[in-house]
Design a protein around this motif. Sequence first.
Motif, PDB file in Angstrom:
ATOM      1  N   THR A  30      62.055  14.083  16.333  1.00  0.00           N
ATOM      2  CA  THR A  30      61.215  15.193  16.718  1.00  0.00           C
ATOM      3  C   THR A  30      62.220  16.002  17.584  1.00  0.00           C
ATOM      4  N   SER A  52      63.536  20.069  14.048  1.00  0.00           N
ATOM      5  CA  SER A  52      63.135  18.802  13.607  1.00  0.00           C
ATOM      6  C   SER A  52      62.644  18.730  12.304  1.00  0.00           C
ATOM      7  N   SER A  53      62.077  20.059  11.778  1.00  0.00           N
ATOM      8  CA  SER A  53      61.700  20.025  10.430  1.00  0.00           C
ATOM      9  C   SER A  53      62.760  20.663   9.275  1.00  0.00           C
ATOM     10  N   ASP A  54      64.037  20.497   9.786  1.00  0.00           N
ATOM     11  CA  ASP A  54      65.204  20.664   9.007  1.00  0.00           C
ATOM     12  C   ASP A  54      65.555  22.257   8.754  1.00  0.00           C
TER      13      ASP A  54
END
Length: 124
Positions: A30, A52-54
């Motif tokens: 996260t 955190s979501s690339d």
Amino acid sequence: VQLQASGGGLVQAGGSLRLSCTASGRTFSTSSFAWFRQPPGKEREFVAHISSSDGTWYGNSASGRFTISRNNAENTVYLQMNRLKPEDTAVYYCAADSYSRDWSVSSADQYDYWGQGTELTVSS
């Protein structure tokens, strides 16, 4: 969170190298992460950021040559560096934003944890 950077060394210009940053703690997936670098005698500068979501962001010096990535299963962030130049010589630091804010990603103030740095020397 503790960060351990590794992978630095001596490389010839035009070569490639991959830096690793391994993090402890349960918040890795996260968190957002970044690489900064500090060339000899100069100020620290932003290299790359991964959310955190690339999602990824790159500084001007890295764009097109460096790639930041992450492996949540291994709690590790990578910086793949290609076509290295002597001006890439620096101490490279990884940093973590445990709040994953993803704004002002190039500002060191956004990151609340820092690794100890790994040194890269690129010879001409």
